[in-house]
Design an enzyme around this catalytic site. Sequence first.
Site, PDB file in Angstrom:
ATOM      1  N   TYR A  71     -13.776 -21.806  -3.084  1.00 21.22           N
ATOM      2  CA  TYR A  71     -12.542 -22.583  -3.030  1.00 21.22           C
ATOM      3  C   TYR A  71     -12.842 -24.083  -2.989  1.00 21.22           C
ATOM      4  CZ  TYR A  71      -7.834 -24.050  -1.886  1.00 21.22           C
ATOM      5  OH  TYR A  71      -6.604 -24.647  -1.945  1.00 21.22           O
ATOM      6  N   PHE A 123       3.565 -40.856 -26.598  1.00 19.58           N
ATOM      7  CA  PHE A 123       3.384 -39.406 -26.662  1.00 19.58           C
ATOM      8  C   PHE A 123       4.317 -38.808 -25.619  1.00 19.58           C
ATOM      9  CE2 PHE A 123       1.957 -35.564 -28.145  1.00 19.58           C
ATOM     10  CZ  PHE A 123       1.868 -34.715 -27.071  1.00 19.58           C
ATOM     11  N   THR A 124       4.896 -37.676 -25.948  1.00 22.75           N
ATOM     12  CA  THR A 124       5.993 -37.119 -25.163  1.00 22.75           C
ATOM     13  C   THR A 124       5.656 -36.954 -23.691  1.00 22.75           C
ATOM     14  OG1 THR A 124       5.202 -34.978 -25.897  1.00 22.75           O
ATOM     15  CG2 THR A 124       7.028 -35.927 -27.131  1.00 22.75           C
ATOM     16  N   ASP A 214      -5.944 -42.439 -23.137  1.00 22.42           N
ATOM     17  CA  ASP A 214      -5.665 -41.016 -23.312  1.00 22.42           C
ATOM     18  C   ASP A 214      -6.716 -40.541 -24.304  1.00 22.42           C
ATOM     19  OD1 ASP A 214      -2.784 -39.002 -24.326  1.00 22.42           O
ATOM     20  OD2 ASP A 214      -4.910 -38.543 -24.197  1.00 22.42           O
ATOM     21  N   ARG A 381       7.872 -32.848 -35.268  1.00 19.85           N
ATOM     22  CA  ARG A 381       7.468 -34.106 -34.649  1.00 19.85           C
ATOM     23  C   ARG A 381       8.371 -35.221 -35.190  1.00 19.85           C
ATOM     24  NH1 ARG A 381       4.412 -33.751 -30.202  1.00 19.85           N
ATOM     25  NH2 ARG A 381       6.518 -32.905 -29.848  1.00 19.85           N
ATOM     26  N   PHE A 447      12.298 -30.556 -27.289  1.00 17.15           N
ATOM     27  CA  PHE A 447      11.710 -29.848 -28.433  1.00 17.15           C
ATOM     28  C   PHE A 447      11.112 -28.505 -27.994  1.00 17.15           C
ATOM     29  CE2 PHE A 447       7.573 -31.004 -26.944  1.00 17.15           C
ATOM     30  CZ  PHE A 447       7.775 -32.242 -26.318  1.00 17.15           C
TER      31      PHE A 447
HETATM   32  C1  P70 Z   1      -2.319 -37.181 -27.092  1.00 20.37           C
HETATM   33  C2  P70 Z   1      -1.966 -36.189 -26.031  1.00 20.37           C
HETATM   34  N1  P70 Z   1      -1.979 -36.580 -24.740  1.00 20.37           N
HETATM   35  C3  P70 Z   1      -1.649 -35.711 -23.746  1.00 20.37           C
HETATM   36  C4  P70 Z   1      -1.293 -34.405 -24.029  1.00 20.37           C
HETATM   37  C5  P70 Z   1      -0.930 -33.497 -22.864  1.00 20.37           C
HETATM   38  O1  P70 Z   1      -1.996 -32.613 -22.661  1.00 20.37           O
HETATM   39  P1  P70 Z   1      -1.731 -31.131 -22.128  1.00 20.37           P
HETATM   40  O2  P70 Z   1      -0.893 -31.259 -20.881  1.00 20.37           O
HETATM   41  O3  P70 Z   1      -0.993 -30.408 -23.208  1.00 20.37           O
HETATM   42  O4  P70 Z   1      -3.093 -30.582 -21.868  1.00 20.37           O
HETATM   43  C6  P70 Z   1      -1.274 -33.953 -25.347  1.00 20.37           C
HETATM   44  C7  P70 Z   1      -0.883 -32.569 -25.654  1.00 20.37           C
HETATM   45  N2  P70 Z   1      -0.634 -32.252 -26.850  1.00 20.37           N
HETATM   46  C8  P70 Z   1      -0.395 -30.918 -27.332  1.00 20.37           C
HETATM   47  C9  P70 Z   1       0.602 -30.097 -26.524  1.00 20.37           C
HETATM   48  C10 P70 Z   1       1.993 -30.645 -26.582  1.00 20.37           C
HETATM   49  C11 P70 Z   1       2.423 -31.432 -25.553  1.00 20.37           C
HETATM   50  C12 P70 Z   1       3.709 -31.958 -25.601  1.00 20.37           C
HETATM   51  C13 P70 Z   1       4.536 -31.691 -26.698  1.00 20.37           C
HETATM   52  C14 P70 Z   1       4.078 -30.882 -27.723  1.00 20.37           C
HETATM   53  C15 P70 Z   1       2.793 -30.355 -27.672  1.00 20.37           C
HETATM   54  C16 P70 Z   1      -0.003 -30.998 -28.801  1.00 20.37           C
HETATM   55  O5  P70 Z   1       0.001 -32.094 -29.355  1.00 20.37           O
HETATM   56  O6  P70 Z   1       0.252 -29.947 -29.371  1.00 20.37           O
HETATM   57  C17 P70 Z   1      -1.621 -34.859 -26.360  1.00 20.37           C
HETATM   58  O7  P70 Z   1      -1.626 -34.486 -27.670  1.00 20.37           O
END
Ligand code: P70
Length: 455
Positions: A71, A123-124, A214, A381, A447
């Site tokens: 742990y 980024f979302t 990032d 997207r 989305f």
């Molecule tokens: C440039 C960047 N920075 C951070 C993250 C978060 O990482 P995580 O929390 O997923 O490990 C992502 C995740 N991208 C995935 C999954 C995804 C996430 C949100 C909406 C759609 C798809 C995708 O692009 O398919 C990323 O692309």
Amino acid sequence: MPAIAEPYRIKMVEPITMTTREQREAAIRAAGYNTFLLRSDDVYIDLLTDSGTSAMSDRQWSAMMMGDEAYAGARSFDHLVESVRENYGFPLVCPTHQGRGAEHLISKILITPGQHVPGNMYFTTTRVHQELAGGTFHDVIIDEAHDPASRHPFKGNVDLDKFQALIDEVGADQIAYINVAVTVNMAGGQPVSMANIRAVREICDRYGIILWSDATRLAENAWFIQEREDGYAGRPVAEIVREMLSHFDGITMSGKKDCLVNIGGFLAMRDEAILTKARELVVVYEGMPTYGGLAGRDLDAMAVGLREALDDDYLTHRIGQVRYLGERLQAAGVPIVEPIGGHAVFIDAAAFLDHLSQDELPAQTLAAEIFLDSGVRSMERGIVSAGRDADGNNRYPKLELVRLTIPRRVYTNSHMDVVADSVIRVFQRRREIQGLTFVYESPTLRFFTSRFEPL
Ligand SMILES: Cc1ncc(COP(=O)(O)O)c(/C=N/[C@@H](Cc2ccccc2)C(=O)O)c1O
């Protein structure tokens, strides 16, 4: 780029099956015309995401067998720290369950409500965590990034004048940090040049602004620097990655991409004070600071995978496969984002379905049509992903894209041919395609779970 064979041989396979048009019509209706809501069994070739969908190597699987599930203080954590130190050059690591776990922590740590966070395109999940922490995101990416047809070799670059203008407007003390994504997902998997990273570093040093990255697709970014930037030809990607990261104060990392794992992420940094705060928060939201919401075996798989992802032969094949698909579509006149990115081919859905308004959801529509045609799953997207602004109005992004996202070490170019043939068939009958409208709109990151119906 000369075709090269996969720098690995396949030791295990997972059967996939083609469905009938009737099965796909029933499946997409049940999914509310949202590819995120499809069942995996209804998908033939899954290009929804490169996140968590990589094939792991025999070395990663064997490392998992040795995972330490203690742990606290597990050996697996030590292995991850050693690998990050050796390959990324950061001494301090805080594991999280995946990238947005790290985004959540760093947003809370660095942002004082009311501050501003510039970045190279949104980024979302990154933006939503910055906003939840009381920050305001500002897009400081170069204008070319918003033009699908621009062939700028480093469309992920920060516009230094935009960054300077924000500093002049709000004051350096009101900038929590600048977040530089490598590569830029929403621009089409576009890289940032080393020269631009250095230039941003100089501005940050002048004003005492934290420079964060990032680093989710850092290996692919480094490969583009090797291919396109003067002075880097022939330099190993692993060396270019170390140089890139030497300019950053820290990173958020989604291990699910360029660490070649199915789950995992982390914060990596130099400042003990940031690590102390991360450790205080991680026990609330993720778990002990030595596991961060992951099993020991996941930490070991990530320690091995982040090293494998820096291999030049692996990256040349991986990026070459994405380019192969993109060039097939270009040859057929299908409008895509150029230059072709590192992890996906992004179809310009606005140009593809230029008879639809953005309110008729062209990218959502096209993703559903491609699935109906062939069982290939892609991701919207565009306007749906962009969501609503603080006043509740739809954001209207310049880029209305469908992302064909290639998992790492999973598909062959025969699969890419099936995908290309399907997209080209849909392109040939594009004028018959009508748009979609919301029937259910989820309030956050809509989305993922919204549902739609044909107009
Ligand atoms: C440039 C960047 N920075 C951070 C993250 C978060 O990482 P995580 O929390 O997923 O490990 C992502 C995740 N991208 C995935 C999954 C995804 C996430 C949100 C909406 C759609 C798809 C995708 O692009 O398919 C990323 O692309």
